[in-house]
Design an enzyme around this catalytic site. Structure first.
Site, PDB file in Angstrom:
ATOM      1  N   PRO A   1       0.811  -1.231   0.000  1.00  0.00           N
ATOM      2  CA  PRO A   1       0.000   0.000   0.000  1.00  0.00           C
ATOM      3  C   PRO A   1       0.842   1.278   0.000  1.00  0.00           C
ATOM      4  O   PRO A   1       1.859   1.366   0.691  1.00  0.00           O
ATOM      5  CB  PRO A   1      -0.799  -0.127   1.295  1.00  0.00           C
ATOM      6  CG  PRO A   1      -0.882  -1.583   1.544  1.00  0.00           C
ATOM      7  CD  PRO A   1       0.413  -2.155   1.059  1.00  0.00           C
ATOM      8  N   CYS A   2       0.365   2.227  -0.778  1.00  0.00           N
ATOM      9  CA  CYS A   2       1.104   3.482  -0.919  1.00  0.00           C
ATOM     10  C   CYS A   2       0.426   4.626  -0.179  1.00  0.00           C
ATOM     11  O   CYS A   2       0.891   5.758  -0.240  1.00  0.00           O
ATOM     12  CB  CYS A   2       1.215   3.868  -2.382  1.00  0.00           C
ATOM     13  SG  CYS A   2      -0.387   4.262  -3.074  1.00  0.00           S
ATOM     14  N   ASN A   3      -0.684   4.322   0.460  1.00  0.00           N
ATOM     15  CA  ASN A   3      -1.487   5.393   1.074  1.00  0.00           C
ATOM     16  C   ASN A   3      -0.651   6.403   1.830  1.00  0.00           C
ATOM     17  O   ASN A   3      -0.818   7.606   1.680  1.00  0.00           O
ATOM     18  CB  ASN A   3      -2.505   4.820   2.067  1.00  0.00           C
ATOM     19  CG  ASN A   3      -3.300   3.678   1.513  1.00  0.00           C
ATOM     20  OD1 ASN A   3      -2.777   2.901   0.733  1.00  0.00           O
ATOM     21  ND2 ASN A   3      -4.551   3.573   1.903  1.00  0.00           N
TER      22      ASN A   3
END
Length: 605
Positions: free
Chosen positions: A563-565
């Site tokens: 995840p890059c959130n």
DNA sequence: GCCATCATGAAATATAGA
DNA sequence: TCTATATTTCATGATGGC
């Protein structure tokens, strides 16, 4: 664990049954072949009975696996002792499939004592030849791939890569007169197919010929692998890679990793700057197999890529902007241990400009909007209100340069395209699918908002496929994939479009919506392999990983983008870096990868 | 200084079902 | 008509490369 196993009773299950019967040098317990057959194959490959006997003895164990024996054979055949006789070496190299002309050329260039150089030169010659053949093969496959997209009917899902029936027909027609053509259509390089046919004889079964090609390819792969075998043996006893560090610890690493300009990684099609050797070689400790492929956004807070690299065996990331593959930017970093020679594009390639990709926009595109490429496809789109505002402003001030500039800025910010008179609108989900290299309506059946979110988080398939294409000649019979953070299956779509069979996909994806999309893809493309689904990476502990590897013979590829959130620039709320709630799942990728590699080492022994 | 960026959460609005 | 749920809209900067 969610297990979606392919139904055994399907009528078109011919290929995998055949493959199971002929499975050969993979180190899977279920794939071990009878020793007599193994010896026969080694003789066919040009090894003497005496040498095979010695290799079996040196490999040890009650029932040594063919892969291990082959590895030992290569060690013996390239040892100083074995190289004492020049003619013997020549014979063996020729027996491995290299032409006499090339062997002599290599010896003349590098000296007869320098076996490793000779071997490398021969591999290079073979790689060049394979590359040429691959290009021919791509051309031949264009007709198949050209049916992949449908411009006319967006409601029809077209997955016409290599359907089960196509594959079956190809295999069934194998015993006809055009055997060489059949093998080429199946994806084997012409030279290898030709050699295999010659060596196996006219009465050889399909299984035997395919088996022979695979063995030869595996042998080449092993040669590179062997060079690092000592280091890998040492690795087995090493502690796991460094655990997570605090952001404050990595300041000194910052300077080591800079984003390249142009952002083309090791090179992209149609642009200068292609290289075939990494500037910084992969550390021996990280050489595959198993191969791994990790992805995340390129523009992270400082130090993140240095940290990620340090946890992935210090392999330097390859930064690529997907605007070199399609009509939209997508700047991403990839850490992987894949070879980088002989990459090729999947066909058909996407269009490179907005206007070519979406021809209907040409009619409405104002001359003062100079864009030919879109910005990054994000997870949210502009509101319909913005489209209305733009239309009203243009109706009043169409010729005002200041208004025009402001509107172009809005179009860039929200990735709008011109779809009517004075009407700039966001892309439809199916248009994003096309940009990203997915089949039309890949994400159909979920809410519009979810489609945008899932697509905004996904791979650009053409880019990833370009990197993964090197696996095709290495695994003509297919691969076992461990897919972490699968999302809507960008990696698997890439493999499917590369026509690399997926014998097994173990998929981890927390979103039920995404799992459903991926499962639909799996079913609609009539995949023959097994799909095993997990919800959370935390469910995948060492015990489960080892169990799956024992059951299926290991993983060939571990792929995923965590995840890059907490890394993405668009996040104004919680861009907290690699230690953020979601982005710290990167460490689970590392944990699982290391578990796979560790188990693979033990299995090799 | 200009520009792009795998986002988030709350409020407003639309839709579905009883 | 009421209520629950789904969808749309809007406001929210900082970071890093050039």
């Amino acid at each position: 664990m969610l297990h979606a196993k392919h139904s055994a009773g399907d009528d078109d299950d011919v290929n995998w049954n055949t493959d199971d019967e002929i499975d050969n040098f993979q180190s899977s317990p279920r794939n071990v072949v009878h020793m007599d057959e193994t010896v026969a194959k080694f003789i066919e490959m040009g090894f003497s009975i005496e040498m095979i006997g010695r290799a079996v003895e040196e490999t040890g164990g009650e029932n040594p696996e063919p892969l291990m024996i082959l590895e030992t054979l290569f060690k013996i055949s390239t040892s100083p002792e074995a190289s004492s006789s020049k003619s013997k070496v020549i014979d063996e190299l020729i027996g491995m499939g290299f032409s006499e002309e090339l062997v002599i050329k290599a010896i003349q260039e590098h000296g007869e004592e320098n076996l490793k150089e000779i071997t490398n030169a021969l591999l290079s010659y073979a790689a060049e030849k394979m590359h040429e053949t691959e290009k021919m093969h791509e051309t031949e496959n264009e007709d198949i791939n050209n049916n992949y997209f449908s411009d006319d009917n967006d409601d029809i899902n077209i997955f016409s890569g290599l359907s089960s029936s196509d594959e079956e027909n190809e295999l069934n027609s194998f015993h006809g007169d055009g055997r060489l053509q059949d093998l080429i259509k199946m994806g084997y390089p012409r030279k290898e197919a030709s050699i295999a046919l010659e060596r196996c004889g006219k009465i050889a079964s399909l299984a035997e010929v395919v088996d022979f090609i695979f063995a030869a390819q595996m042998a080449r792969q092993l040669d590179e692998f062997w060079a690092a075998s000592d280091e890998q043996e040492r690795r087995i006893n090493e502690p796991p890679p460094r655990r997570r560090r605090l952001n404050t610890d990595i300041a000194s690493d910052d300077e080591l990793i800079r984003l390249p300009n142009p952002m083309i990684g090791f090179g992209v099609p149609k642009e200068p700057g292609l290289i075939t050797d990494r500037p910084v070689p992969i550390p021996n400790i990280a050489l595959g197999p198993p191969y791994f492929y990790y992805e995340n956004v390129a523009m992270t807070p400082k130090g993140v890529w240095a940290t990620m690299s340090s946890h992935l065996y210090d392999i330097k990331p390859e930064f690529v902007d997907s605007l070199y593959f399609c009509a939209a930017a997508r700047k991403r970093g990839y850490i992987h241990n894949l070879p980088i020679k002989n990459r090729f594009e999947i066909q058909p390639t996407p269009h490179y400009t907005i206007q070519e990709e979406f021809p209907l926009t040409k009619k409405w595109w104002p001359a003062w909007d100079k864009r030919t490429k879109l910005n990054c496809v994000l997870t949210c789109i502009a509101s319909a209100q913005l489209t209305n505002k733009i239309r009203k402003r243009l109706e009043k001030h169409e010729r005002d340069p200041a208004v025009q500039k402001d509107i172009v800025d809005q179009c860039k910010k929200w990735n709008l395209v011109w779809v009517g008179k004075n009407k700039a609108a966001p892309l439809e989900p199916y248009e994003m699918e096309r940009l990203l290299g997915f089949p039309n309506n890949h994400t159909r059946g979920i809410s519009r908002k979810d489609r945008y979110k899932s697509l905004g988080n996904s791979f650009q398939v053409d880019t990833v496929a370009y990197h993964l294409s090197v696996l095709k000649p290495l695994y003509p019979k297919g691969i076992n994939v461990l897919s972490l953070f699968t999302g809507i299956g960008g990696g698997e779509v890439a493999l499917h479009r590369l026509q690399i069979p997926m014998k097994l996909v173990v998929s981890v994806e927390i979103s039920e919506v995404n799992r459903n999309i991926f499962r639909s893809f799996w079913e609609q493309t009539n995949q023959r392999g097994d799909l095993i689904e997990f919800r959370d990476v935390e469910e995948l502990d060492d015990h489960k990983i080892e169990g799956l590897m024992d059951q299926y013979g290991g993983f060939d590829l571990v792929i995923g983008g965590s995840p890059c959130n907490n890394l993405a620039g668009a996040n104004r709320v919680s861009r907290t870096g690699l230690e953020g709630d979601q982005s710290s799942l990167f460490y689970d990728y590392c944990r699982i990868l290391e578990a796979v590699r560790s188990k693979a080492s033990r299995m090799r022994r």
